[in-house]
Design a protein around this motif. Structure first.
Motif, PDB file in Angstrom:
ATOM      1  N   MET A  93       0.831  -1.193   0.000  1.00 44.06           N
ATOM      2  CA  MET A  93       0.000   0.000   0.000  1.00 44.06           C
ATOM      3  C   MET A  93       0.866   1.242   0.000  1.00 44.06           C
ATOM      4  O   MET A  93       1.817   1.342   0.768  1.00 44.06           O
ATOM      5  N   ALA A  94       0.531   2.206  -0.867  1.00 46.85           N
ATOM      6  CA  ALA A  94       1.252   3.471  -0.901  1.00 46.85           C
ATOM      7  C   ALA A  94       1.047   4.191   0.431  1.00 46.85           C
ATOM      8  O   ALA A  94      -0.042   4.178   0.994  1.00 46.85           O
ATOM      9  N   GLY A  95       2.084   4.790   0.931  1.00 41.51           N
ATOM     10  CA  GLY A  95       2.021   5.500   2.194  1.00 41.51           C
ATOM     11  C   GLY A  95       2.202   4.605   3.404  1.00 41.51           C
ATOM     12  O   GLY A  95       2.131   5.057   4.533  1.00 41.51           O
ATOM     13  N   ALA A  96       2.414   3.322   3.175  1.00 46.54           N
ATOM     14  CA  ALA A  96       2.552   2.380   4.286  1.00 46.54           C
ATOM     15  C   ALA A  96       4.008   2.204   4.696  1.00 46.54           C
ATOM     16  O   ALA A  96       4.343   1.273   5.398  1.00 46.54           O
ATOM     17  N   GLY A  97       4.883   3.068   4.232  1.00 46.08           N
ATOM     18  CA  GLY A  97       6.308   2.933   4.556  1.00 46.08           C
ATOM     19  C   GLY A  97       7.022   2.174   3.473  1.00 46.08           C
ATOM     20  O   GLY A  97       7.123   2.619   2.345  1.00 46.08           O
ATOM     21  N   SER A  98       7.475   0.990   3.774  1.00 40.14           N
ATOM     22  CA  SER A  98       8.227   0.175   2.828  1.00 40.14           C
ATOM     23  C   SER A  98       7.273  -0.711   2.028  1.00 40.14           C
ATOM     24  O   SER A  98       6.313  -1.256   2.565  1.00 40.14           O
ATOM     25  N   ARG A  99       7.547  -0.837   0.740  1.00 46.59           N
ATOM     26  CA  ARG A  99       6.743  -1.693  -0.135  1.00 46.59           C
ATOM     27  C   ARG A  99       7.604  -2.179  -1.285  1.00 46.59           C
ATOM     28  O   ARG A  99       8.680  -1.650  -1.548  1.00 46.59           O
ATOM     29  N   ASP A 100       7.120  -3.190  -1.964  1.00 47.97           N
ATOM     30  CA  ASP A 100       7.807  -3.745  -3.129  1.00 47.97           C
ATOM     31  C   ASP A 100       7.100  -3.303  -4.396  1.00 47.97           C
ATOM     32  O   ASP A 100       5.873  -3.155  -4.422  1.00 47.97           O
ATOM     33  N   ILE A 101       7.886  -3.099  -5.434  1.00 46.03           N
ATOM     34  CA  ILE A 101       7.352  -2.747  -6.751  1.00 46.03           C
ATOM     35  C   ILE A 101       7.966  -3.706  -7.768  1.00 46.03           C
ATOM     36  O   ILE A 101       9.183  -3.900  -7.802  1.00 46.03           O
ATOM     37  N   ASP A 102       7.108  -4.324  -8.583  1.00 46.85           N
ATOM     38  CA  ASP A 102       7.576  -5.164  -9.683  1.00 46.85           C
ATOM     39  C   ASP A 102       7.634  -4.307 -10.935  1.00 46.85           C
ATOM     40  O   ASP A 102       6.622  -3.726 -11.336  1.00 46.85           O
ATOM     41  N   LEU A 103       8.800  -4.233 -11.551  1.00 51.98           N
ATOM     42  CA  LEU A 103       8.964  -3.523 -12.820  1.00 51.98           C
ATOM     43  C   LEU A 103       9.133  -4.576 -13.916  1.00 51.98           C
ATOM     44  O   LEU A 103       9.928  -5.510 -13.757  1.00 51.98           O
ATOM     45  N   THR A 104       8.400  -4.417 -15.004  1.00 49.24           N
ATOM     46  CA  THR A 104       8.468  -5.362 -16.115  1.00 49.24           C
ATOM     47  C   THR A 104       8.697  -4.596 -17.406  1.00 49.24           C
ATOM     48  O   THR A 104       7.933  -3.694 -17.745  1.00 49.24           O
ATOM     49  N   LEU A 105       9.764  -4.943 -18.109  1.00 47.55           N
ATOM     50  CA  LEU A 105      10.067  -4.345 -19.411  1.00 47.55           C
ATOM     51  C   LEU A 105       9.616  -5.325 -20.486  1.00 47.55           C
ATOM     52  O   LEU A 105       9.959  -6.510 -20.434  1.00 47.55           O
ATOM     53  N   THR A 106       8.847  -4.835 -21.439  1.00 49.47           N
ATOM     54  CA  THR A 106       8.464  -5.627 -22.609  1.00 49.47           C
ATOM     55  C   THR A 106       8.833  -4.844 -23.859  1.00 49.47           C
ATOM     56  O   THR A 106       8.677  -3.624 -23.906  1.00 49.47           O
ATOM     57  N   ALA A 107       9.343  -5.561 -24.842  1.00 47.23           N
ATOM     58  CA  ALA A 107       9.729  -4.929 -26.105  1.00 47.23           C
ATOM     59  C   ALA A 107       9.531  -5.933 -27.240  1.00 47.23           C
ATOM     60  O   ALA A 107      10.079  -7.035 -27.185  1.00 47.23           O
ATOM     61  N   PRO A 108       8.764  -5.561 -28.264  1.00 41.14           N
ATOM     62  CA  PRO A 108       8.601  -6.445 -29.416  1.00 41.14           C
ATOM     63  C   PRO A 108       9.811  -6.347 -30.343  1.00 41.14           C
ATOM     64  O   PRO A 108      10.469  -5.311 -30.421  1.00 41.14           O
ATOM     65  N   PHE A 109      10.086  -7.455 -31.027  1.00 45.22           N
ATOM     66  CA  PHE A 109      11.156  -7.441 -32.027  1.00 45.22           C
ATOM     67  C   PHE A 109      10.882  -8.503 -33.068  1.00 45.22           C
ATOM     68  O   PHE A 109      10.090  -9.428 -32.852  1.00 45.22           O
ATOM     69  N   SER A 110      11.525  -8.360 -34.198  1.00 43.41           N
ATOM     70  CA  SER A 110      11.487  -9.362 -35.257  1.00 43.41           C
ATOM     71  C   SER A 110      12.788  -9.262 -36.039  1.00 43.41           C
ATOM     72  O   SER A 110      13.508  -8.261 -35.941  1.00 43.41           O
ATOM     73  N   VAL A 111      13.083 -10.294 -36.792  1.00 46.42           N
ATOM     74  CA  VAL A 111      14.285 -10.313 -37.632  1.00 46.42           C
ATOM     75  C   VAL A 111      13.857 -10.668 -39.053  1.00 46.42           C
ATOM     76  O   VAL A 111      13.131 -11.640 -39.262  1.00 46.42           O
ATOM     77  N   GLN A 112      14.307  -9.848 -40.011  1.00 47.08           N
ATOM     78  CA  GLN A 112      13.967 -10.051 -41.415  1.00 47.08           C
ATOM     79  C   GLN A 112      15.229 -10.100 -42.263  1.00 47.08           C
ATOM     80  O   GLN A 112      16.246  -9.494 -41.923  1.00 47.08           O
ATOM     81  N   ARG A 113      15.123 -10.822 -43.402  1.00 54.02           N
ATOM     82  CA  ARG A 113      16.158 -10.723 -44.425  1.00 54.02           C
ATOM     83  C   ARG A 113      15.909  -9.435 -45.183  1.00 54.02           C
ATOM     84  O   ARG A 113      14.772  -9.119 -45.527  1.00 54.02           O
ATOM     85  N   GLN A 114      16.956  -8.687 -45.436  1.00 57.81           N
ATOM     86  CA  GLN A 114      16.790  -7.408 -46.144  1.00 57.81           C
ATOM     87  C   GLN A 114      16.461  -7.624 -47.620  1.00 57.81           C
ATOM     88  O   GLN A 114      15.758  -6.812 -48.216  1.00 57.81           O
ATOM     89  N   ALA A 115      16.967  -8.715 -48.206  1.00 60.07           N
ATOM     90  CA  ALA A 115      16.798  -8.928 -49.645  1.00 60.07           C
ATOM     91  C   ALA A 115      15.326  -9.075 -50.041  1.00 60.07           C
ATOM     92  O   ALA A 115      14.871  -8.495 -51.027  1.00 60.07           O
ATOM     93  N   ASP A 116      14.554  -9.861 -49.270  1.00 60.22           N
ATOM     94  CA  ASP A 116      13.160 -10.114 -49.650  1.00 60.22           C
ATOM     95  C   ASP A 116      12.172  -9.833 -48.521  1.00 60.22           C
ATOM     96  O   ASP A 116      10.983 -10.159 -48.641  1.00 60.22           O
ATOM     97  N   ASP A 117      12.618  -9.252 -47.429  1.00 56.60           N
ATOM     98  CA  ASP A 117      11.786  -8.916 -46.267  1.00 56.60           C
ATOM     99  C   ASP A 117      11.103 -10.131 -45.638  1.00 56.60           C
ATOM    100  O   ASP A 117      10.081  -9.997 -44.967  1.00 56.60           O
ATOM    101  N   ALA A 118      11.655 -11.314 -45.847  1.00 59.20           N
ATOM    102  CA  ALA A 118      11.105 -12.518 -45.225  1.00 59.20           C
ATOM    103  C   ALA A 118      11.477 -12.529 -43.737  1.00 59.20           C
ATOM    104  O   ALA A 118      12.607 -12.191 -43.363  1.00 59.20           O
ATOM    105  N   TYR A 119      10.532 -12.917 -42.914  1.00 61.53           N
ATOM    106  CA  TYR A 119      10.771 -12.957 -41.470  1.00 61.53           C
ATOM    107  C   TYR A 119      11.481 -14.245 -41.083  1.00 61.53           C
ATOM    108  O   TYR A 119      11.027 -15.339 -41.411  1.00 61.53           O
ATOM    109  N   LEU A 120      12.588 -14.113 -40.371  1.00 63.37           N
ATOM    110  CA  LEU A 120      13.269 -15.267 -39.796  1.00 63.37           C
ATOM    111  C   LEU A 120      12.791 -15.487 -38.359  1.00 63.37           C
ATOM    112  O   LEU A 120      12.694 -16.616 -37.894  1.00 63.37           O
ATOM    113  N   LEU A 121      12.523 -14.412 -37.661  1.00 65.74           N
ATOM    114  CA  LEU A 121      11.873 -14.431 -36.345  1.00 65.74           C
ATOM    115  C   LEU A 121      10.735 -13.429 -36.428  1.00 65.74           C
ATOM    116  O   LEU A 121      10.957 -12.239 -36.577  1.00 65.74           O
TER     117      LEU A 121
END
Length: 171
Positions: A93-121
């Motif tokens: 609870m905020a204001g209760a003194g000490s507390r824990d916070i979970d931080l989560t980073l999410t990021a989308p990505f993909s990998v393509q061949r430049q020659a034909d734009d085919a997705y490898l991932l």
């Protein structure tokens, strides 16, 4: 007579313990280890980096360079890196003194061949989390803890990305 039997039995136990110890040492010395632990990640020769220009991109660029991958716009493969988002979940609870916070980073990505734009991932997502403890009475330390956790999350996401690119480097 009983003393002799006791000594023989003690000798058998000692020999059995020595055998078990030797077997344990032999197993650890035979090269048993967790898959990938302590190994360097094979690097792609070259990779173009495209996409979001946020705080994660320079960390990924540095991690790729450290791993031996040349970041070049003319490379055969292109890493499309989406915008990283960091969400916070309060575990107290905020204001209760000490507390824990979970931080989560999410990021989308993909990998393509430049020659034909085919997705490898295709449409993958990096996700890393970290829990920090904060004190509502010390806001300056709270900001420092958040800043350090965000930096740590970006570095962990870059390591996770390199691990996900491993199969492409092994081809």
């Amino acid at each position: 007579m009983q003393r002799r039997r006791f000594l023989k039995q003690g000798l058998k136990v000692a020999v059995g313990a020595a055998a078990v110890s030797t077997l344990g040492l032999g197993l650890s010395g035979c090269g048993f280890q967790l898959r990938g632990y302590g190994e360097s990640i094979p690097a792609l020769k070259a990779l173009a980096l495209a996409g979001a220009n946020d705080d994660l991109a320079p960390v990924v660029r540095e991690a790729l360079t450290r791993a031996g991958t040349q970041v070049d716009d003319q490379a055969a493969l292109r890493l499309n890196l989406g915008r990283a988002t960091i969400s916070e979940t309060n575990r107290g609870m905020a204001g209760a003194g000490s507390r824990d916070i979970d931080l989560t980073l999410t990021a989308p990505f993909s990998v393509q061949r430049q020659a034909d734009d085919a997705y490898l991932l295709d449409q993958q997502t990096l996700e890393v989390s970290e829990r920090i403890s904060v004190n509502d009475n010390d806001l300056l330390a709270q900001d420092d803890a958040r800043r350090a956790a965000r930096k740590s999350l970006r570095e962990a996401a870059a390591r996770q990305l390199l691990e996900r690119l491993r199969p492409l480097a092994e081809q």
